[in-house]
Design a protein around this motif. Structure first.
Motif, PDB file in Angstrom:
ATOM      1  N   GLY A 145       0.864  -1.165   0.097  1.00  8.22           N
ATOM      2  CA  GLY A 145      -0.004  -0.227   0.044  1.00  8.22           C
ATOM      3  C   GLY A 145       0.679   1.459   0.131  1.00  8.22           C
ATOM      4  O   GLY A 145       0.543   2.239  -0.616  1.00  8.22           O
ATOM      5  N   LEU A 146       1.899   1.215   0.974  1.00 11.09           N
ATOM      6  CA  LEU A 146       2.826   2.408   0.790  1.00 11.09           C
ATOM      7  C   LEU A 146       3.430   2.627  -0.427  1.00 11.09           C
ATOM      8  O   LEU A 146       3.926   3.816  -0.870  1.00 11.09           O
ATOM      9  CB  LEU A 146       3.910   2.435   1.920  1.00 11.09           C
ATOM     10  CG  LEU A 146       4.975   3.477   2.164  1.00 11.09           C
ATOM     11  CD1 LEU A 146       4.232   4.663   2.396  1.00 11.09           C
ATOM     12  CD2 LEU A 146       5.749   3.036   3.339  1.00 11.09           C
ATOM     13  N   TRP A 147       4.180   1.610  -1.000  1.00  5.15           N
ATOM     14  CA  TRP A 147       5.026   1.681  -2.074  1.00  5.15           C
ATOM     15  C   TRP A 147       4.304   1.878  -3.407  1.00  5.15           C
ATOM     16  O   TRP A 147       4.846   2.224  -4.178  1.00  5.15           O
ATOM     17  CB  TRP A 147       5.771   0.201  -2.167  1.00  5.15           C
ATOM     18  CG  TRP A 147       6.862   0.259  -1.203  1.00  5.15           C
ATOM     19  CD1 TRP A 147       7.105  -0.186   0.093  1.00  5.15           C
ATOM     20  CD2 TRP A 147       8.225   1.029  -1.499  1.00  5.15           C
ATOM     21  NE1 TRP A 147       8.346   0.218   0.560  1.00  5.15           N
ATOM     22  CE2 TRP A 147       9.054   1.010  -0.364  1.00  5.15           C
ATOM     23  CE3 TRP A 147       8.877   1.679  -2.763  1.00  5.15           C
ATOM     24  CZ2 TRP A 147      10.275   1.461  -0.109  1.00  5.15           C
ATOM     25  CZ3 TRP A 147      10.018   2.352  -2.484  1.00  5.15           C
ATOM     26  CH2 TRP A 147      10.787   2.168  -1.264  1.00  5.15           C
ATOM     27  N   ILE A 148       3.083   1.494  -3.356  1.00  5.07           N
ATOM     28  CA  ILE A 148       2.326   2.086  -4.593  1.00  5.07           C
ATOM     29  C   ILE A 148       2.238   3.647  -4.852  1.00  5.07           C
ATOM     30  O   ILE A 148       2.487   4.098  -5.702  1.00  5.07           O
ATOM     31  CB  ILE A 148       0.636   1.648  -4.560  1.00  5.07           C
ATOM     32  CG1 ILE A 148       0.631   0.156  -4.516  1.00  5.07           C
ATOM     33  CG2 ILE A 148      -0.039   2.207  -5.573  1.00  5.07           C
ATOM     34  CD1 ILE A 148      -0.669  -0.214  -4.049  1.00  5.07           C
ATOM     35  N   GLN A 149       2.402   4.379  -3.488  1.00  9.00           N
ATOM     36  CA  GLN A 149       2.140   5.658  -3.797  1.00  9.00           C
ATOM     37  C   GLN A 149       3.723   6.306  -3.801  1.00  9.00           C
ATOM     38  O   GLN A 149       3.562   7.051  -4.636  1.00  9.00           O
ATOM     39  CB  GLN A 149       1.676   6.162  -2.273  1.00  9.00           C
ATOM     40  CG  GLN A 149       0.237   5.831  -1.902  1.00  9.00           C
ATOM     41  CD  GLN A 149      -0.263   6.165  -0.665  1.00  9.00           C
ATOM     42  OE1 GLN A 149       0.042   7.362  -0.263  1.00  9.00           O
ATOM     43  NE2 GLN A 149      -1.156   5.213  -0.150  1.00  9.00           N
ATOM     44  N   ILE A 150       4.588   5.838  -3.332  1.00 11.49           N
ATOM     45  CA  ILE A 150       5.902   6.332  -3.536  1.00 11.49           C
ATOM     46  C   ILE A 150       6.282   6.035  -4.920  1.00 11.49           C
ATOM     47  O   ILE A 150       6.721   6.856  -5.422  1.00 11.49           O
ATOM     48  CB  ILE A 150       6.892   5.253  -2.417  1.00 11.49           C
ATOM     49  CG1 ILE A 150       6.685   5.660  -0.873  1.00 11.49           C
ATOM     50  CG2 ILE A 150       8.387   5.506  -2.972  1.00 11.49           C
ATOM     51  CD1 ILE A 150       7.397   4.896   0.122  1.00 11.49           C
ATOM     52  N   LEU A 151       6.264   4.807  -5.607  1.00  9.68           N
ATOM     53  CA  LEU A 151       6.614   4.573  -6.663  1.00  9.68           C
ATOM     54  C   LEU A 151       6.043   5.691  -7.803  1.00  9.68           C
ATOM     55  O   LEU A 151       6.428   6.076  -8.525  1.00  9.68           O
ATOM     56  CB  LEU A 151       6.410   3.137  -7.180  1.00  9.68           C
ATOM     57  CG  LEU A 151       7.295   2.110  -6.436  1.00  9.68           C
ATOM     58  CD1 LEU A 151       6.717   0.743  -6.904  1.00  9.68           C
ATOM     59  CD2 LEU A 151       8.708   2.461  -6.327  1.00  9.68           C
ATOM     60  N   ALA A 152       4.591   5.692  -7.482  1.00  3.14           N
ATOM     61  CA  ALA A 152       3.686   6.650  -8.209  1.00  3.14           C
ATOM     62  C   ALA A 152       4.333   8.061  -8.242  1.00  3.14           C
ATOM     63  O   ALA A 152       4.466   8.840  -9.176  1.00  3.14           O
ATOM     64  CB  ALA A 152       2.013   6.391  -8.079  1.00  3.14           C
ATOM     65  N   ALA A 153       4.224   8.332  -7.022  1.00  7.18           N
ATOM     66  CA  ALA A 153       4.619   9.798  -6.786  1.00  7.18           C
ATOM     67  C   ALA A 153       6.171  10.141  -7.236  1.00  7.18           C
ATOM     68  O   ALA A 153       6.438  11.238  -7.744  1.00  7.18           O
ATOM     69  CB  ALA A 153       4.828  10.154  -5.197  1.00  7.18           C
ATOM     70  N   ASN A 154       6.984   9.173  -7.433  1.00  6.59           N
ATOM     71  CA  ASN A 154       8.521   9.612  -7.780  1.00  6.59           C
ATOM     72  C   ASN A 154       8.695   8.859  -9.156  1.00  6.59           C
ATOM     73  O   ASN A 154      10.011   8.499  -9.538  1.00  6.59           O
ATOM     74  CB  ASN A 154       9.579   9.048  -6.677  1.00  6.59           C
ATOM     75  CG  ASN A 154      10.752   9.819  -6.858  1.00  6.59           C
ATOM     76  OD1 ASN A 154      10.828  10.828  -7.258  1.00  6.59           O
ATOM     77  ND2 ASN A 154      11.683   9.148  -6.326  1.00  6.59           N
ATOM     78  N   SER A 155       7.882   8.553  -9.942  1.00  9.78           N
ATOM     79  CA  SER A 155       8.150   7.709 -11.144  1.00  9.78           C
ATOM     80  C   SER A 155       8.926   8.479 -12.110  1.00  9.78           C
ATOM     81  O   SER A 155       9.692   7.664 -12.816  1.00  9.78           O
ATOM     82  CB  SER A 155       6.630   7.465 -11.807  1.00  9.78           C
ATOM     83  OG  SER A 155       5.960   8.732 -12.021  1.00  9.78           O
ATOM     84  N   GLU A 156       8.766   9.799 -12.149  1.00  6.09           N
ATOM     85  CA  GLU A 156       9.640  10.578 -13.073  1.00  6.09           C
ATOM     86  C   GLU A 156      11.224  10.223 -12.695  1.00  6.09           C
ATOM     87  O   GLU A 156      11.843  10.331 -13.851  1.00  6.09           O
ATOM     88  CB  GLU A 156       9.237  12.115 -12.680  1.00  6.09           C
ATOM     89  CG  GLU A 156       9.879  13.027 -13.930  1.00  6.09           C
ATOM     90  CD  GLU A 156       9.297  14.493 -13.297  1.00  6.09           C
ATOM     91  OE1 GLU A 156      10.262  15.424 -13.684  1.00  6.09           O
ATOM     92  OE2 GLU A 156       8.346  14.609 -12.672  1.00  6.09           O
ATOM     93  N   ASN A 157      11.510   9.904 -11.289  1.00  7.50           N
ATOM     94  CA  ASN A 157      12.905   9.517 -11.305  1.00  7.50           C
ATOM     95  C   ASN A 157      13.280   8.152 -11.364  1.00  7.50           C
ATOM     96  O   ASN A 157      14.411   7.946 -11.442  1.00  7.50           O
ATOM     97  CB  ASN A 157      13.497  10.180  -9.931  1.00  7.50           C
ATOM     98  CG  ASN A 157      13.273  11.788 -10.089  1.00  7.50           C
ATOM     99  OD1 ASN A 157      13.987  12.350 -10.619  1.00  7.50           O
ATOM    100  ND2 ASN A 157      12.552  12.406  -8.870  1.00  7.50           N
ATOM    101  N   ILE A 158      12.380   7.245 -11.084  1.00  7.93           N
ATOM    102  CA  ILE A 158      12.601   6.166 -11.032  1.00  7.93           C
ATOM    103  C   ILE A 158      12.443   5.277 -12.816  1.00  7.93           C
ATOM    104  O   ILE A 158      13.318   4.739 -12.828  1.00  7.93           O
ATOM    105  CB  ILE A 158      11.479   5.465 -10.264  1.00  7.93           C
ATOM    106  CG1 ILE A 158      11.410   5.771  -8.903  1.00  7.93           C
ATOM    107  CG2 ILE A 158      11.471   3.925 -10.492  1.00  7.93           C
ATOM    108  CD1 ILE A 158      10.036   5.476  -8.167  1.00  7.93           C
ATOM    109  N   VAL A 159      11.824   5.994 -13.348  1.00  8.26           N
ATOM    110  CA  VAL A 159      11.431   5.335 -14.694  1.00  8.26           C
ATOM    111  C   VAL A 159      12.895   5.435 -15.355  1.00  8.26           C
ATOM    112  O   VAL A 159      13.397   4.408 -15.943  1.00  8.26           O
ATOM    113  CB  VAL A 159      10.500   6.110 -15.694  1.00  8.26           C
ATOM    114  CG1 VAL A 159      10.691   5.543 -17.206  1.00  8.26           C
ATOM    115  CG2 VAL A 159       9.225   5.414 -15.061  1.00  8.26           C
TER     116      VAL A 159
END
Lengths: 383, 383
Positions: free
Chosen positions: A246-260
């Motif tokens: 649940g937490l990581w869905i939000q983290i990954l979505a919120a920082n997708s620009e840097n993760i991708v």
């Protein structure tokens, strides 16, 4: 007058309201309560809020409301006076909204959030039109692969980095209060702006989480007899894959620009490796594999050691220990009596066997003598 | 007569010739020398062979040759008599060839290899036309992220699985000798055929190595201030990425058939995640991320605990310890005196801080009392 108020604020003499009392919020509460600071707790879940109170993280606002017979939504009446500090420890996807609400609700309180992503929250707060001088984003860099207030601990942030993300409009008072919070929790203060922070955690936290989950996901197909052969390598690789989805869905979505972009790099390397392994006897195949492995060597070598020094600065020795009460203690008391400081310690065990190995890291110039002294003391030491 | 010879063989009463004296071969030598078994060492590198002798893993054949003034290639003359057992600890790509040479050279010696891949070696040995009744593939499942005889230790295989890969033509004598070798090294015997073994290690060892290297490779681009924020999560994820590229080229190439399908699965999951994160606000994006994370949860939960029991069977408590000599020892001696057995221990440290946390796993029904007793003894325990 201004100065006096500032000093008062930086001393964290007032009360603290924590919104969101899961692992991180409850851990902040525990740390502040250990310093006798008055803490109020609020969580969207009555159960989570009650547990946080039960473990000693502060006073549940719902419990106060029941006691005083006032509406649980009337924060002003419940707290009696304005809090000095509001710590928003809510999930990233509601964090900005709560920050804005709290900045609006109070006249003077500093509002700090501790979410794992920073730029999107700052932007949302700025776009809301509220006065952002009392807002500051921070990130106490600690966590566990467990979640909820039951897993909380007051020392969670002790000696961990506490990243303070200043922005152009923040007041010195807000910055000093954030610093005080970090110091009260025993953390090491670090300063990055929100964009720098998000780029850094993408690489050192978010992509590792993705890689661990991708690996662990494959184990769903593994026969149990194969998993029985698993060693420390697999265990270490997938440990953080036990984290809260649940937490990581939000983290990954919120920082997708840097993760991708980093995941693109992983994908390219993976594609190349798959192509190579599909035809492993082709010319150049070995070189392709060697390149990936060597780049992995180079990457891991860049991680600083425990005290921020160069990696591999310590010398390791391994001692065989029986898996009986007091064995490891006896070993370590022997080491302590020799005046040697253990820099790191790792116990390795294997399924079905009552014996283990303690791998001990020490200062290289204490290594030789320690091996000799422990051997004389009857320990099975491997050089 | 046959029986007597068998008993003699199974007792490992003769000499052992180890070919390949890197980390694994030298560790086998150390383990056997600890049992006073005569060990001869041979390595293609004179330096590696000499170091292996220096650390006490056995007698260097080159040193024997110099001493006796005979040609180093004349193994029969150097050993005086036929070895009872030949352990081939050479890299996977030359392993089969050396096994065939040794089976041809000796009349009775059992030849065991300990390479990390098994089917391709068995097939090459079978295709060579030699008598395979004296050949057996095994895999002592241990290793380190370091290589070479300097990293060797006699206890490397202690309480680790020792996989014996029987094939239809193997003699009972060869199987008993492999069992004896495993027992002398303190390992836990496990039986899988070569194909089963290779499928199992692809999932629990080879793919984790690839994932760790893929992750670590990204760190080459990371600014140092970001790496300074790295916690235990990143460190654990990339630890095995420090492994020897030369060895892993061969392992990945030799077992590519089993590794590739799993990497296809990783690639598919990764592609899906990248697509999702490229458009994180799209409908269903959260569900896609949740699925990967939850599958990771499910996978990691399947790994058995230390004693082969169910995962998460132990209860954890955390104690704050100063980073001074003897602190951890004092903690563990206190625990030992309470008669509590530590199932696992993990020390966590952070850059720049002289304080750490000891996370201790104990039997759940000892947990509560231990927390109370340690607290009474003055320790800072987190429930």
């Amino acid at each position: 007058m201004e100065l006096a108020e500032d000093q008062n604020l930086s001393a964290l003499a007032g009360s603290v309201l924590i919104i969101g009392t899961g692992l991180l919020g409850a851990s902040v509460g525990l740390a502040l309560r250990a310093q006798k600071i008055p803490v109020y707790l609020s969580d969207v879940s009555p159960t989570i809020e009650a547990i946080a109170e039960d473990i000693g993280a502060g006073r549940s606002l719902r419990a106060v409301a029941t006691e005083r017979g006032v509406a649980p939504s009337d924060l002003r009446q419940l707290l009696g006076s304005e809090p000095q500090l509001v710590v928003v420890a809510a999930p990233p996807d509601v964090c900005a909204q709560i920050v804005v609400e709290q900045l609006t609700l109070w006249q003077h309180a500093v509002v700090i959030d501790i979410a794992s992503v920073k730029l999107s929250i700052l932007q949302q707060v700025q776009q809301s039109g509220v006065d952002t001088s009392r807002y500051l984003g921070t990130h106490p860099m600690a966590g566990r692969e467990k979640s909820g207030p039951v897993a909380a601990r007051g020392e969670l942030f002790t000696s961990r980095p506490f990243v303070v993300c200043k922005h152009p409009d923040v007041s010195p008072t807000a910055v000093r209060l954030a610093q005080t919070l970090g110091i009260e929790m025993g953390s090491t203060l670090t300063y990055l702006d929100a964009a720098e922070h998000d780029r850094a955690v993408a690489l050192i936290s978010h992509v590792p989480q993705v890689m661990s989950s991708l690996m662990a996901s494959r184990l769903q197909e593994t026969p149990l007899h194969a998993l029985g052969l698993a060693g420390q390598g697999l265990r270490d690789t997938v440990r953080i894959a036990g984290s809260d989805p649940g937490l990581w869905i939000q983290i990954l979505a919120a920082n997708s620009e840097n993760i991708v972009p980093t995941l693109h790099g992983v994908r390219d390397d993976l594609e190349r490796l798959i192509t190579t392994l599909e035809n492993p006897t082709a010319a150049g195949a070995r070189l392709d594999i060697a390149q990936l492995m060597s780049e992995g060597n180079a990457g891991v070598a860049r991680i600083p050691g425990k005290h921020g020094g160069a990696p591999e600065a310590f010398s390791q020795l391994t001692v065989l220990v029986d898996d009986t009460p007091g064995q490891i203690a006896r070993l370590l008391i022997d080491i302590g009596e020799l005046g040697v400081n253990i820099e790191d310690l790792r116990l390795e065990h294997s399924p079905g066997q009552p014996v283990g190995m303690a791998e001990i890291s020490v200062n290289p110039n204490e290594h030789e003598k320690l091996v000799e002294d422990l051997t004389s003391a009857g320990w099975k030491v491997v050089r």
